[in-house]
Design a protein around this motif. Structure first.
Motif, PDB file in Angstrom:
ATOM      1  N   TYR A  87       0.859  -1.186   0.000  1.00 38.88           N
ATOM      2  CA  TYR A  87       0.000   0.000   0.000  1.00 38.88           C
ATOM      3  C   TYR A  87       0.889   1.227   0.000  1.00 38.88           C
ATOM      4  O   TYR A  87       1.861   1.310   0.759  1.00 38.88           O
ATOM      5  CB  TYR A  87      -0.903   0.033   1.236  1.00 38.88           C
ATOM      6  CG  TYR A  87      -1.578   1.371   1.396  1.00 38.88           C
ATOM      7  CD1 TYR A  87      -2.683   1.694   0.632  1.00 38.88           C
ATOM      8  CD2 TYR A  87      -1.081   2.331   2.272  1.00 38.88           C
ATOM      9  CE1 TYR A  87      -3.288   2.940   0.734  1.00 38.88           C
ATOM     10  CE2 TYR A  87      -1.680   3.572   2.381  1.00 38.88           C
ATOM     11  CZ  TYR A  87      -2.775   3.871   1.614  1.00 38.88           C
ATOM     12  OH  TYR A  87      -3.359   5.098   1.710  1.00 38.88           O
ATOM     13  N   LYS A  88       0.552   2.194  -0.860  1.00 36.43           N
ATOM     14  CA  LYS A  88       1.230   3.490  -0.893  1.00 36.43           C
ATOM     15  C   LYS A  88       0.159   4.564  -0.934  1.00 36.43           C
ATOM     16  O   LYS A  88      -0.780   4.477  -1.734  1.00 36.43           O
ATOM     17  CB  LYS A  88       2.121   3.620  -2.131  1.00 36.43           C
ATOM     18  CG  LYS A  88       3.282   2.659  -2.163  1.00 36.43           C
ATOM     19  CD  LYS A  88       4.149   2.902  -3.386  1.00 36.43           C
ATOM     20  CE  LYS A  88       5.346   1.989  -3.394  1.00 36.43           C
ATOM     21  NZ  LYS A  88       6.292   2.359  -4.463  1.00 36.43           N
ATOM     22  N   GLY A  89       0.297   5.557  -0.083  1.00 42.02           N
ATOM     23  CA  GLY A  89      -0.663   6.641  -0.092  1.00 42.02           C
ATOM     24  C   GLY A  89      -0.196   7.814   0.752  1.00 42.02           C
ATOM     25  O   GLY A  89       0.558   7.645   1.704  1.00 42.02           O
ATOM     26  N   THR A  90      -0.639   9.004   0.368  1.00 42.53           N
ATOM     27  CA  THR A  90      -0.311  10.234   1.081  1.00 42.53           C
ATOM     28  C   THR A  90      -1.619  10.892   1.493  1.00 42.53           C
ATOM     29  O   THR A  90      -2.482  11.153   0.648  1.00 42.53           O
ATOM     30  CB  THR A  90       0.479  11.205   0.178  1.00 42.53           C
ATOM     31  OG1 THR A  90       1.582  10.507  -0.407  1.00 42.53           O
ATOM     32  CG2 THR A  90       0.981  12.404   0.977  1.00 42.53           C
ATOM     33  N   THR A  91      -1.756  11.144   2.791  1.00 35.67           N
ATOM     34  CA  THR A  91      -2.969  11.791   3.277  1.00 35.67           C
ATOM     35  C   THR A  91      -2.978  13.252   2.859  1.00 35.67           C
ATOM     36  O   THR A  91      -1.948  13.819   2.462  1.00 35.67           O
ATOM     37  CB  THR A  91      -3.087  11.699   4.805  1.00 35.67           C
ATOM     38  OG1 THR A  91      -1.971  12.383   5.395  1.00 35.67           O
ATOM     39  CG2 THR A  91      -3.120  10.257   5.277  1.00 35.67           C
ATOM     40  N   ASN A  92      -4.132  13.867   2.960  1.00 37.20           N
ATOM     41  CA  ASN A  92      -4.268  15.279   2.585  1.00 37.20           C
ATOM     42  C   ASN A  92      -3.364  16.195   3.396  1.00 37.20           C
ATOM     43  O   ASN A  92      -3.026  17.284   2.937  1.00 37.20           O
ATOM     44  CB  ASN A  92      -5.727  15.712   2.720  1.00 37.20           C
ATOM     45  CG  ASN A  92      -6.590  15.060   1.668  1.00 37.20           C
ATOM     46  OD1 ASN A  92      -6.183  14.906   0.525  1.00 37.20           O
ATOM     47  ND2 ASN A  92      -7.791  14.660   2.057  1.00 37.20           N
ATOM     48  N   ASP A  93      -2.961  15.767   4.585  1.00 33.85           N
ATOM     49  CA  ASP A  93      -2.053  16.590   5.396  1.00 33.85           C
ATOM     50  C   ASP A  93      -0.585  16.208   5.186  1.00 33.85           C
ATOM     51  O   ASP A  93       0.292  16.639   5.924  1.00 33.85           O
ATOM     52  CB  ASP A  93      -2.439  16.551   6.873  1.00 33.85           C
ATOM     53  CG  ASP A  93      -2.464  15.155   7.455  1.00 33.85           C
ATOM     54  OD1 ASP A  93      -2.216  14.180   6.719  1.00 33.85           O
ATOM     55  OD2 ASP A  93      -2.738  15.037   8.658  1.00 33.85           O
ATOM     56  N   GLY A  94      -0.291  15.410   4.137  1.00 37.84           N
ATOM     57  CA  GLY A  94       1.088  15.143   3.736  1.00 37.84           C
ATOM     58  C   GLY A  94       1.762  13.950   4.375  1.00 37.84           C
ATOM     59  O   GLY A  94       2.955  13.739   4.177  1.00 37.84           O
ATOM     60  N   VAL A  95       1.045  13.130   5.133  1.00 41.54           N
ATOM     61  CA  VAL A  95       1.650  11.959   5.760  1.00 41.54           C
ATOM     62  C   VAL A  95       1.674  10.820   4.743  1.00 41.54           C
ATOM     63  O   VAL A  95       0.635  10.417   4.221  1.00 41.54           O
ATOM     64  CB  VAL A  95       0.874  11.544   7.031  1.00 41.54           C
ATOM     65  CG1 VAL A  95       1.467  10.267   7.623  1.00 41.54           C
ATOM     66  CG2 VAL A  95       0.897  12.665   8.057  1.00 41.54           C
ATOM     67  N   ARG A  96       2.884  10.318   4.472  1.00 45.19           N
ATOM     68  CA  ARG A  96       3.091   9.278   3.468  1.00 45.19           C
ATOM     69  C   ARG A  96       3.205   7.916   4.135  1.00 45.19           C
ATOM     70  O   ARG A  96       3.986   7.736   5.059  1.00 45.19           O
ATOM     71  CB  ARG A  96       4.373   9.573   2.695  1.00 45.19           C
ATOM     72  CG  ARG A  96       4.726   8.545   1.643  1.00 45.19           C
ATOM     73  CD  ARG A  96       3.944   8.779   0.401  1.00 45.19           C
ATOM     74  NE  ARG A  96       4.324   7.786  -0.602  1.00 45.19           N
ATOM     75  CZ  ARG A  96       3.528   7.413  -1.572  1.00 45.19           C
ATOM     76  NH1 ARG A  96       2.334   7.950  -1.687  1.00 45.19           N
ATOM     77  NH2 ARG A  96       3.910   6.529  -2.438  1.00 45.19           N
TER      78      ARG A  96
END
Length: 130
Positions: A87-96
């Protein structure tokens, strides 16, 4: 209806990566269940039925608009299957986030009846390569 196979799970993974909610939901039963990786209950947060599962997945994609599942290996054994991915993803607040995970599936009537997601609990990582 035919039993889902590895190609079915690859298509499901592609639909998730494309954030194609209609395609995802077409591969799940009307009374489907999605147990998310986190939540207050033993199974995490459970979404039950087409409407809740749809909302749960759409909310996850809104939280991490670049969410994707790569390096997939897919397996089917009778009425069960699993997909092991990163899984790879970046939250709207920039947490990768990047972590290995597995989706365990239960099939019924040629579709996914249960999607139970498990992911390694890893600290945020630097970078934004997809």
């Amino acid at each position: 209806m035919h039993q889902p196979d590895v190609e079915f799970l690859k298509a499901f993974s592609d639909a998730l990566n494309n954030h194609d909610i209609d395609a995802v939901m077409s591969m799940m039963t009307d009374d489907c269940i999605f147990h998310a990786v986190a939540g207050p209950d033993l199974q995490g947060k459970s979404f039950v039925g087409q409407a809740e599962v749809r909302q749960g997945l759409e909310n996850a994609w809104k939280t991490a608009p670049d969410a994707c599942w790569v390096d997939g290996e897919h397996f089917v054994i009778g009425n069960r299957g699993f997909s092991e991915t990163t899984y790879k993803g970046t939250t709207n607040d920039g947490v990768r986030s990047e972590a290995r995970m597995i989706d365990a599936f239960t099939f019924r009537d040629g579709k996914i009846a249960v999607k139970n997601a498990f992911r390694k609990n890893r600290p945020p990582v630097a970078g934004s390569d997809r």
